[in-house]
Design a protein around this motif. Structure first.
Motif, PDB file in Angstrom:
ATOM      1  N   MET A  15      -0.840   4.183  14.599  1.00  0.00           N
ATOM      2  CA  MET A  15       0.128   3.273  14.185  1.00  0.00           C
ATOM      3  C   MET A  15       0.224   3.262  16.292  1.00  0.00           C
ATOM      4  N   ALA A  16      -0.213   3.410  17.091  1.00  0.00           N
ATOM      5  CA  ALA A  16       0.255   3.292  18.184  1.00  0.00           C
ATOM      6  C   ALA A  16       0.049   2.465  19.087  1.00  0.00           C
ATOM      7  N   PRO A  17      -0.511   1.055  18.630  1.00  0.00           N
ATOM      8  CA  PRO A  17      -0.733  -0.264  18.952  1.00  0.00           C
ATOM      9  C   PRO A  17       0.421  -1.197  18.132  1.00  0.00           C
ATOM     10  N   VAL A  18       1.236  -0.487  16.933  1.00  0.00           N
ATOM     11  CA  VAL A  18       2.361  -1.114  16.488  1.00  0.00           C
ATOM     12  C   VAL A  18       3.274  -0.186  17.199  1.00  0.00           C
ATOM     13  N   PHE A  19       3.264   1.032  17.032  1.00  0.00           N
ATOM     14  CA  PHE A  19       4.553   1.548  18.255  1.00  0.00           C
ATOM     15  C   PHE A  19       4.602   0.380  19.342  1.00  0.00           C
ATOM     16  N   LYS A  20       3.578   0.746  20.133  1.00  0.00           N
ATOM     17  CA  LYS A  20       4.232  -0.252  21.482  1.00  0.00           C
ATOM     18  C   LYS A  20       4.489  -1.410  21.786  1.00  0.00           C
ATOM     19  N   ARG A  21       3.361  -1.676  20.324  1.00  0.00           N
ATOM     20  CA  ARG A  21       3.735  -3.888  20.263  1.00  0.00           C
ATOM     21  C   ARG A  21       5.880  -4.236  19.435  1.00  0.00           C
ATOM     22  N   LEU A  22       6.337  -3.003  19.120  1.00  0.00           N
ATOM     23  CA  LEU A  22       7.806  -2.709  19.072  1.00  0.00           C
ATOM     24  C   LEU A  22       8.702  -3.207  20.243  1.00  0.00           C
ATOM     25  N   TYR A  23       8.214  -1.766  21.239  1.00  0.00           N
ATOM     26  CA  TYR A  23       9.162  -1.187  22.509  1.00  0.00           C
ATOM     27  C   TYR A  23       8.988  -2.801  22.820  1.00  0.00           C
ATOM     28  N   ASP A  24       7.493  -3.562  22.797  1.00  0.00           N
ATOM     29  CA  ASP A  24       7.518  -4.253  23.776  1.00  0.00           C
ATOM     30  C   ASP A  24       8.536  -5.597  23.386  1.00  0.00           C
ATOM     31  N   GLU A  25       8.660  -5.185  22.041  1.00  0.00           N
ATOM     32  CA  GLU A  25       9.679  -6.585  21.173  1.00  0.00           C
ATOM     33  C   GLU A  25      11.496  -6.073  21.626  1.00  0.00           C
ATOM     34  N   MET A  26      11.314  -5.253  22.515  1.00  0.00           N
ATOM     35  CA  MET A  26      13.003  -4.533  22.290  1.00  0.00           C
ATOM     36  C   MET A  26      13.336  -5.560  23.018  1.00  0.00           C
ATOM     37  N   ALA A  27      14.989  -5.627  23.214  1.00  0.00           N
ATOM     38  CA  ALA A  27      15.688  -6.186  24.442  1.00  0.00           C
ATOM     39  C   ALA A  27      16.063  -5.284  25.311  1.00  0.00           C
ATOM     40  N   GLU A  28      15.900  -6.196  26.454  1.00  0.00           N
ATOM     41  CA  GLU A  28      16.100  -5.638  28.114  1.00  0.00           C
ATOM     42  C   GLU A  28      17.561  -5.171  28.010  1.00  0.00           C
ATOM     43  N   PRO A  29      18.259  -4.145  28.673  1.00  0.00           N
ATOM     44  CA  PRO A  29      17.364  -3.033  29.341  1.00  0.00           C
ATOM     45  C   PRO A  29      17.277  -2.033  28.193  1.00  0.00           C
ATOM     46  N   LYS A  30      15.812  -1.178  27.739  1.00  0.00           N
ATOM     47  CA  LYS A  30      15.551  -0.539  26.329  1.00  0.00           C
ATOM     48  C   LYS A  30      15.161   0.948  27.128  1.00  0.00           C
ATOM     49  N   TYR A  31      15.508   1.636  25.901  1.00  0.00           N
ATOM     50  CA  TYR A  31      15.639   2.922  26.590  1.00  0.00           C
ATOM     51  C   TYR A  31      14.476   3.694  24.990  1.00  0.00           C
TER      52      TYR A  31
END
Length: 258
Positions: free
Chosen positions: A106-122
């Motif tokens: 699941m880690a690659p999917v989680f990282k990709r979701l994080y990268d696609e989130m709007a800035e600034p993100k938490y």
């Protein structure tokens, strides 16, 4: 064409405009005359709005997701705090509350979701599995803490943590957002050199805007929620937030007038 950077307000001399005491005196006179005047900084206004409207990504990978659902129900009702809006698309979210186990698959999917989130993100890490792998930390298939993948802002330990602890952790995140510097800080945009540096990392270790901005500004230690708050703790937190807001408004007003 020359553009002057000196502030020019009718009937207010420039020397008085630079002095915080003079501005407060003028605002008090206007308020006494029936005119509503508020002195503050744009940073404080933006952070006030952002801290009361974080949009969370709908993301629950294990049993802690049930606690996240309970927080949204009528008994706890986190809409009182302004963060009830959850989105199914990472491009419409600025908060990912990781509730549950993250496996290596699941880690690659989680990282990709994080990268696609709007800035600034938490990022809020909910539960022992998210923080350290929990009871599965010796398993070959489980990530031993999501801080290996993304920067974490708030840790909420427990197996699972109670809804009150999740609410308290979100209040701590609100306090963290309120003291950020938005202009030139939280809204940092990646340059071409930074994008190249990110791509060179490869795999799950690519750098995001959040990582780079944290390195530039100095990443503060993440907040760890180690107990459920009492009524006195909540009152103390509310008083502390008011003091922070008052101090930021005074400091930013003084710096801007200079």
């Amino acid at each position: 064409m020359e553009v002057s950077k000196r502030a020019n307000i009718k009937s207010i001399p420039y020397e008085d405009f630079k002095d915080n005491d003079s501005l407060e005196r003028i605002a008090e006179e206007l308020n006494q005359g029936g005119t509503n005047v508020v002195l503050g900084s744009l940073d404080a206004v933006i952070n006030w709005g952002r801290s009361n409207s974080p949009w969370s990504l709908t993301f629950g990978t294990s049993c802690c997701g049930i606690e996240f659902m309970a927080v949204g129900c009528a008994r706890y009702d986190f809409s009182r705090f302004g963060f009830e809006v959850t989105r199914n698309s990472p491009r419409q979210a600025d908060l990912i509350m990781c509730a549950g186990t993250i496996t290596n698959k699941m880690a690659p999917v989680f990282k990709r979701l994080y990268d696609e989130m709007a800035e600034p993100k938490y990022v809020v890490a909910v539960g022992g599995c998210t923080i350290s792998g929990g009871p599965f930390k010796k398993s070959y298939s489980v990530v031993r803490g999501i801080e290996e993948l993304v920067p974490v802002d708030v840790y909420i330990p427990g197996c699972p943590p109670r809804p009150e602890a999740i609410l308290y952790g979100m209040m701590q995140l609100q306090r963290k957002i309120k003291v950020e510097k938005f202009f030139g800080g939280a809204n940092h945009k990646m340059t071409s050199e930074e994008r190249k540096q990110s791509l060179e990392q490869g795999g799950l270790h690519g750098l995001s805007n959040g990582n780079i901005a944290a390195d530039m500004l100095g990443q503060k230690k993440p907040i760890i929620v180690d107990c459920a708050p009492s009524e006195e703790d909540l009152q103390h937190l509310g008083d502390e937030i008011q003091q922070i807001e008052a101090g930021n408004a005074t400091t930013e007003t003084t710096s801007e007038t200079k």
